[in-house]
Design an enzyme around this catalytic site. Structure first.
Site, PDB file in Angstrom:
ATOM      1  N   HIS A 160      -0.899 -11.158  -4.766  1.00  0.00           N
ATOM      2  CA  HIS A 160       0.650 -10.704  -4.488  1.00  0.00           C
ATOM      3  C   HIS A 160       1.573 -11.667  -5.252  1.00  0.00           C
ATOM      4  O   HIS A 160       2.483 -11.387  -5.908  1.00  0.00           O
ATOM      5  CB  HIS A 160       1.088 -10.613  -2.993  1.00  0.00           C
ATOM      6  CG  HIS A 160       0.127  -9.753  -2.373  1.00  0.00           C
ATOM      7  ND1 HIS A 160       0.075  -8.256  -2.949  1.00  0.00           N
ATOM      8  CD2 HIS A 160      -0.661  -9.745  -1.476  1.00  0.00           C
ATOM      9  CE1 HIS A 160      -0.703  -7.527  -2.072  1.00  0.00           C
ATOM     10  NE2 HIS A 160      -1.233  -8.518  -1.099  1.00  0.00           N
ATOM     11  N   HIS A 213      -9.749  -2.473  -4.603  1.00  0.00           N
ATOM     12  CA  HIS A 213      -8.297  -2.822  -3.796  1.00  0.00           C
ATOM     13  C   HIS A 213      -7.450  -3.714  -4.266  1.00  0.00           C
ATOM     14  O   HIS A 213      -6.197  -3.516  -4.107  1.00  0.00           O
ATOM     15  CB  HIS A 213      -8.777  -3.424  -2.466  1.00  0.00           C
ATOM     16  CG  HIS A 213      -7.498  -3.334  -1.430  1.00  0.00           C
ATOM     17  ND1 HIS A 213      -7.115  -2.389  -0.908  1.00  0.00           N
ATOM     18  CD2 HIS A 213      -7.021  -4.440  -1.056  1.00  0.00           C
ATOM     19  CE1 HIS A 213      -5.884  -2.704  -0.060  1.00  0.00           C
ATOM     20  NE2 HIS A 213      -5.876  -4.200  -0.418  1.00  0.00           N
ATOM     21  N   ASP A 234      -3.507  -3.032  -5.008  1.00  0.00           N
ATOM     22  CA  ASP A 234      -2.490  -4.075  -4.659  1.00  0.00           C
ATOM     23  C   ASP A 234      -1.603  -4.194  -6.038  1.00  0.00           C
ATOM     24  O   ASP A 234      -0.249  -4.472  -6.007  1.00  0.00           O
ATOM     25  CB  ASP A 234      -2.878  -5.285  -4.157  1.00  0.00           C
ATOM     26  CG  ASP A 234      -3.449  -5.453  -2.968  1.00  0.00           C
ATOM     27  OD1 ASP A 234      -2.995  -4.436  -2.068  1.00  0.00           O
ATOM     28  OD2 ASP A 234      -4.175  -6.286  -2.391  1.00  0.00           O
ATOM     29  N   HIS A 291       0.833  -1.074  -0.018  1.00  0.00           N
ATOM     30  CA  HIS A 291      -0.004   0.040  -0.051  1.00  0.00           C
ATOM     31  C   HIS A 291       0.752   1.533  -0.032  1.00  0.00           C
ATOM     32  O   HIS A 291       0.509   2.286  -0.526  1.00  0.00           O
ATOM     33  CB  HIS A 291      -1.036  -0.030   1.167  1.00  0.00           C
ATOM     34  CG  HIS A 291      -1.748  -1.185   1.218  1.00  0.00           C
ATOM     35  ND1 HIS A 291      -2.448  -1.667   2.425  1.00  0.00           N
ATOM     36  CD2 HIS A 291      -2.243  -2.039   0.219  1.00  0.00           C
ATOM     37  CE1 HIS A 291      -3.195  -2.895   2.077  1.00  0.00           C
ATOM     38  NE2 HIS A 291      -3.016  -3.100   0.698  1.00  0.00           N
TER      39      HIS A 291
HETATM   40 ZN   LIG Z   1      -3.653  -4.880  -0.185  1.00  0.00          ZN
END
Ligand SMILES: [Zn+2]
Length: 325
Positions: A289, A262, A266, A101
């Site tokens: 991720h 969101h 990311d 973030h």
């Molecule tokens: Zn995140």
């Protein structure tokens, strides 16, 4: 409660916000600024200082408690299971977690050079979004530096795949306009369901469309994580928690399609670990991720996948690990 040092606010209002760097110039902070907060997974209270840094420095994390510097680069990513974790190349136990973030906030504000000092292993989660980090950077102010950013254009498709139809791919785009992104997610929980969003990942778009979107999780995941000693700092103050068709946060969502926003935030933070502007079209389905990091590793695994954009800083993938202070 998390605390911010507001001393620089008036200065930033007077001097900072109108002088945003353009997307082709390197930029840093006008002044150092700090904050304190709690790590989502560790529950550990940490203090964080963002400092200006010279041209070609990049974003570097400094573990103040260990005296070690960890460059924010995709090839230093050591764990992607719950968040993006960097590790020191020669001291892998020296880590810094949940960096995505803050990296997205740097992308939103155009900051390419900064030293991030932290006295623990995980960045503060704040409210689970990037907006507090952007506020912090705005308070410090940003300043353009007299050097172009490194930039590359993707020359042929690069694709990575995960489980259950998850994929992420970069394809060449006609214009040198940064990343044109399209992200789709799909969850069995009806409160999330299927959502998609297409946006150019410019600083302005990250700031306006993505920055306030919070991290989210399913109630059963929270229970499992807390039983395993994780998500110790987690609460309804820093994550949207979903139980099937219900959102447990009393105030509900902040914005429509907050979940996919969101996920795109990311993506923006994780891809900022390239350390360069990437000109391409990005499509991702069910990104996470791990997939975001695999995409950068695949991109840079073969020099035929990309070319340096003329007039920009050459990209030195083999540049030596930054010496420790
Ligand atoms: Zn995140």
């Amino acid at each position: 409660m998390d605390g911010f040092h507001h001393g620089a606010t008036l200065y930033a209002q007077a001097n900072g916000l109108g002088l945003a760097p353009d997307s082709t110039t390197q930029a840093t902070l006008k002044a150092a600024i700090d904050c304190v907060g709690t790590g989502l997974h560790s529950g550990q209270r940490v203090s964080l200082t963002l400092r200006p840094a010279p041209v070609d420095h990049g974003i570097v994390f400094r573990r103040r408690d260990l005296g070690l510097d960890i460059p924010a680069r995709f090839d230093h990513v050591a764990d992607t299971r719950l968040c993006t974790v960097l590790a020191h190349p020669e001291a892998p136990q020296a880590r810094v977690a949940t960096i995505e973030h803050l990296m997205a906030a740097f992308a939103a504000t155009g900051v390419t050079n900064a030293l991030v000092e932290i006295d623990g292993q995980e960045l503060p989660i704040h409210d689970g979004s990037a907006q507090n980090f952007i506020f912090l950077i705005d308070c410090a102010g940003t300043v353009a530096q007299e050097a172009p950013r490194p930039a590359i254009a993707v020359m042929r498709p690069v694709r990575v795949e995960g489980e259950d139809g998850a994929f992420a791919e970069l394809t060449p785009s006609h214009a040198l306009a940064g990343l044109e992104a399209e992200v789709a997610i799909e969850f069995a929980a009806p409160a999330i369901g299927a959502q998609s969003l297409a946006l150019p990942l410019t600083g302005a778009a990250i700031r306006q469309e993505l920055a306030a979107a919070r991290t989210f999780c399913l109630l059963q995941e929270v229970e499992a994580m807390q039983a395993a000693g994780l998500a110790r700092g987690g609460s309804l103050d820093n994550a949207v928690v979903v139980d099937n068709d219900r959102i447990l946060n009393p105030a509900g969502l902040r914005m429509e399609r907050e979940f996919v926003r969101h996920k795109m935030l990311d993506v923006a933070g994780d891809l900022a670990l390239a350390g360069v502007t990437i000109h391409a079209t990005l499509r991702a389905r069910k990104p996470g991720h791990a997939l975001n990091n695999q995409l950068l590793r695949a991109l840079f695994a073969d020099p035929a996948n990309w070319r340096q954009v003329e007039g920009t800083r050459p990209l030195d993938l083999a540049r030596p690990k930054r010496a420790l202070a």
